[in-house]
Design a protein around this motif. Structure first.
Motif, PDB file in Angstrom:
ATOM      1  N   VAL A   1     -11.250 -10.642  14.435  1.00 22.58           N
ATOM      2  CA  VAL A   1     -12.525 -10.226  15.121  1.00 22.58           C
ATOM      3  C   VAL A   1     -13.370 -11.471  15.420  1.00 22.58           C
ATOM      4  CG1 VAL A   1     -14.645  -8.961  15.343  1.00 22.58           C
ATOM      5  CG2 VAL A   1     -12.450  -7.843  14.655  1.00 22.58           C
ATOM      6  N   LEU A   2     -13.403 -12.397  14.346  1.00 24.58           N
ATOM      7  CA  LEU A   2     -14.195 -13.480  14.417  1.00 24.58           C
ATOM      8  C   LEU A   2     -13.579 -14.488  15.386  1.00 24.58           C
ATOM      9  CD1 LEU A   2     -15.427 -14.050  10.775  1.00 24.58           C
ATOM     10  CD2 LEU A   2     -16.569 -13.282  12.512  1.00 24.58           C
ATOM     11  N   PHE A   3     -12.149 -14.430  15.317  1.00 23.82           N
ATOM     12  CA  PHE A   3     -11.739 -15.363  16.234  1.00 23.82           C
ATOM     13  C   PHE A   3     -11.824 -14.796  17.562  1.00 23.82           C
ATOM     14  CE2 PHE A   3      -7.953 -16.327  18.598  1.00 23.82           C
ATOM     15  CZ  PHE A   3      -7.708 -17.762  18.622  1.00 23.82           C
ATOM     16  N   PHE A   4     -11.693 -13.906  17.772  1.00 22.32           N
ATOM     17  CA  PHE A   4     -11.980 -13.105  19.468  1.00 22.32           C
ATOM     18  C   PHE A   4     -13.490 -13.497  19.935  1.00 22.32           C
ATOM     19  CE2 PHE A   4     -13.090  -9.559  22.212  1.00 22.32           C
ATOM     20  CZ  PHE A   4     -11.803  -9.580  23.106  1.00 22.32           C
ATOM     21  N   LEU A   5     -14.362 -13.213  18.828  1.00 22.36           N
ATOM     22  CA  LEU A   5     -15.736 -13.514  19.304  1.00 22.36           C
ATOM     23  C   LEU A   5     -15.784 -15.247  19.528  1.00 22.36           C
ATOM     24  CD1 LEU A   5     -17.546 -11.553  16.738  1.00 22.36           C
ATOM     25  CD2 LEU A   5     -17.421 -10.917  19.208  1.00 22.36           C
TER      26      LEU A   5
ATOM     27  N   THR B   1     -16.950 -16.449  23.370  1.00 18.11           N
ATOM     28  CA  THR B   1     -18.425 -17.174  23.292  1.00 18.11           C
ATOM     29  C   THR B   1     -18.344 -18.609  23.705  1.00 18.11           C
ATOM     30  OG1 THR B   1     -18.283 -17.389  20.885  1.00 18.11           O
ATOM     31  CG2 THR B   1     -19.378 -15.558  21.599  1.00 18.11           C
ATOM     32  N   THR B   2     -17.224 -19.209  23.435  1.00 16.96           N
ATOM     33  CA  THR B   2     -17.079 -20.934  23.797  1.00 16.96           C
ATOM     34  C   THR B   2     -16.298 -21.137  24.994  1.00 16.96           C
ATOM     35  OG1 THR B   2     -15.028 -20.795  22.612  1.00 16.96           O
ATOM     36  CG2 THR B   2     -16.976 -21.502  21.204  1.00 16.96           C
TER      37      THR B   2
ATOM     38  N   ALA C   1      -8.339 -12.545  32.198  1.00 14.76           N
ATOM     39  CA  ALA C   1      -6.969 -13.305  31.689  1.00 14.76           C
ATOM     40  C   ALA C   1      -7.620 -14.016  30.346  1.00 14.76           C
ATOM     41  CB  ALA C   1      -6.505 -14.370  32.422  1.00 14.76           C
ATOM     42  N   ILE C   2      -8.777 -14.466  30.377  1.00 12.77           N
ATOM     43  CA  ILE C   2      -9.289 -14.927  28.893  1.00 12.77           C
ATOM     44  C   ILE C   2      -9.342 -13.942  27.851  1.00 12.77           C
ATOM     45  CG2 ILE C   2     -11.364 -16.345  27.783  1.00 12.77           C
ATOM     46  CD1 ILE C   2      -9.386 -18.070  29.486  1.00 12.77           C
ATOM     47  N   MET C   3      -9.935 -12.781  28.293  1.00 14.98           N
ATOM     48  CA  MET C   3     -10.279 -11.725  27.313  1.00 14.98           C
ATOM     49  C   MET C   3      -8.763 -11.108  26.741  1.00 14.98           C
ATOM     50  SD  MET C   3     -13.394 -10.940  27.017  1.00 14.98           S
ATOM     51  CE  MET C   3     -13.475  -9.315  26.644  1.00 14.98           C
TER      52      MET C   3
ATOM     53  N   THR D   1     -15.639  -5.454  23.759  1.00 11.76           N
ATOM     54  CA  THR D   1     -15.438  -5.870  25.310  1.00 11.76           C
ATOM     55  C   THR D   1     -16.714  -5.775  26.036  1.00 11.76           C
ATOM     56  OG1 THR D   1     -12.875  -5.981  24.935  1.00 11.76           O
ATOM     57  CG2 THR D   1     -13.737  -5.778  27.297  1.00 11.76           C
ATOM     58  N   PRO D   2     -17.087  -4.552  26.197  1.00 12.53           N
ATOM     59  CA  PRO D   2     -18.246  -4.628  27.244  1.00 12.53           C
ATOM     60  C   PRO D   2     -19.397  -5.442  27.127  1.00 12.53           C
ATOM     61  CG  PRO D   2     -17.520  -2.304  26.487  1.00 12.53           C
ATOM     62  CD  PRO D   2     -16.747  -3.450  25.594  1.00 12.53           C
ATOM     63  N   VAL D   3     -19.840  -5.909  25.900  1.00 12.54           N
ATOM     64  CA  VAL D   3     -20.800  -6.783  25.532  1.00 12.54           C
ATOM     65  C   VAL D   3     -20.504  -8.268  25.830  1.00 12.54           C
ATOM     66  CG1 VAL D   3     -22.278  -7.677  24.058  1.00 12.54           C
ATOM     67  CG2 VAL D   3     -21.933  -5.412  23.893  1.00 12.54           C
ATOM     68  N   LEU D   4     -19.102  -8.482  25.607  1.00 12.52           N
ATOM     69  CA  LEU D   4     -18.580  -9.931  25.561  1.00 12.52           C
ATOM     70  C   LEU D   4     -18.170 -10.337  26.934  1.00 12.52           C
ATOM     71  CD1 LEU D   4     -16.256 -10.286  22.341  1.00 12.52           C
ATOM     72  CD2 LEU D   4     -18.838 -11.356  22.686  1.00 12.52           C
ATOM     73  N   SER D   5     -17.946  -9.148  27.601  1.00 13.91           N
ATOM     74  CA  SER D   5     -17.609  -9.436  29.134  1.00 13.91           C
ATOM     75  C   SER D   5     -18.817  -9.988  29.939  1.00 13.91           C
ATOM     76  CB  SER D   5     -16.895  -8.181  29.617  1.00 13.91           C
ATOM     77  OG  SER D   5     -16.066  -7.962  29.137  1.00 13.91           O
ATOM     78  N   LEU D   6     -20.061  -9.688  29.443  1.00 17.91           N
ATOM     79  CA  LEU D   6     -21.130 -10.257  30.213  1.00 17.91           C
ATOM     80  C   LEU D   6     -21.261 -11.666  30.070  1.00 17.91           C
ATOM     81  CD1 LEU D   6     -23.835  -7.502  28.870  1.00 17.91           C
ATOM     82  CD2 LEU D   6     -22.632  -7.425  31.164  1.00 17.91           C
ATOM     83  N   LEU D   7     -21.005 -12.122  29.111  1.00 15.48           N
ATOM     84  CA  LEU D   7     -20.806 -13.765  29.006  1.00 15.48           C
ATOM     85  C   LEU D   7     -19.868 -14.043  30.016  1.00 15.48           C
ATOM     86  CD1 LEU D   7     -20.316 -13.993  24.874  1.00 15.48           C
ATOM     87  CD2 LEU D   7     -22.768 -14.133  26.605  1.00 15.48           C
TER      88      LEU D   7
END
Length: 226
Positions: free
Chosen positions: A30-34, A38-39, A57-59, A117-123
């Motif tokens: 999970v930490l790796f995914f985040l 985020t980077t 593709a990145i996700m 995913t829904p939250v991180l996709s905003l980035l």
């Protein structure tokens, strides 16, 4: 059925607790995914259109690599403490043991990625429709990665450098999952392209990998025990 369901649920609960402990593979994945998600915006730059194009593709790539983390130890602890040897002396089918291990791994390592995913996709500047499609494809496609990884984990359980073998085995066979997952997400936001055909193919691949992964992992464990 109820007699088999009890041990199955107990094994899933036990493995899930172990994966969620500090130092477990689930937390690391999970930490790796985040970290990856985020980077990426900092590396790509402020081009929102580019982020939206490469976002799915990145996700998916991040989810694949995060799933690999911890899979090497999927059967290792049971091998070390003799649980695999005891299992062969019981009437319990080896396939149910493998499915329980994979379900626990998916609940602990992959489901949190889907929920985030829904939250991180905003980035990545994804539109709401693309976010919904991406979440759905990850929900349907990530089980295929876990079952596929079970084969590599079973083959690598007796090897010192099992992680390298797992990557060699898993990455080529994960390509169809990536193709259909990304294609379905892009089709959801591209008007001429239909969403359901690639999404249905993704679901079919997951079902096929569930069967093939269970049978392959069971065969690999029997070979290692032999």
């Amino acid at each position: 059925m109820s007699e088999q369901a009890g041990p199955f649920r107990a094994l899933v609960a036990r493995d899930l607790r172990l994966s969620l402990r500090v130092g477990g593979g689930a937390l690391t994945g999970v930490l790796f995914f985040l970290a990856v998600i985020t980077t990426v915006p900092f590396g790509v730059g402020p081009d929102l259109n580019l982020l939206a194009r490469i976002g799915p593709a990145i996700m998916w790539i991040a989810a694949l690599l995060a799933t690999l983390i911890g899979l090497e130890r999927l059967f290792q602890s049971d091998r070390d403490d003799g649980a695999l040897d005891l299992l062969r002396l019981t009437d319990a089918p080896l396939s149910s043991f493998i499915i329980a291990k994979v379900v626990a791994h998916w609940l602990g390592a992959s489901l949190p990625l889907v929920l985030a995913t829904p939250v991180l996709s905003l980035l990545l500047a994804l539109e709401p429709l693309a976010i919904a499609a991406l979440t759905a494809t990850l929900l349907v496609g990530t089980p295929a990665l876990s079952f596929l990884g079970a084969v590599g984990a079973a083959l690598a359980v007796t090897l010192r450098r099992g992680a390298l073998l797992m990557a060699v085995i898993i990455l080529p066979f994960s390509i169809p999952v990536l193709i259909f997952g990304v294609a379905a997400t892009r089709a959801a936001v591209t008007e001429p392209d239909p969403f359901w055909p690639p999404f249905a193919l993704l679901g079919a691949v997951s079902l096929i990998y569930a069967v093939v992964g269970t049978v392959g992992a069971a065969a690999a464990i029997r070979i290692n025990d032999g």
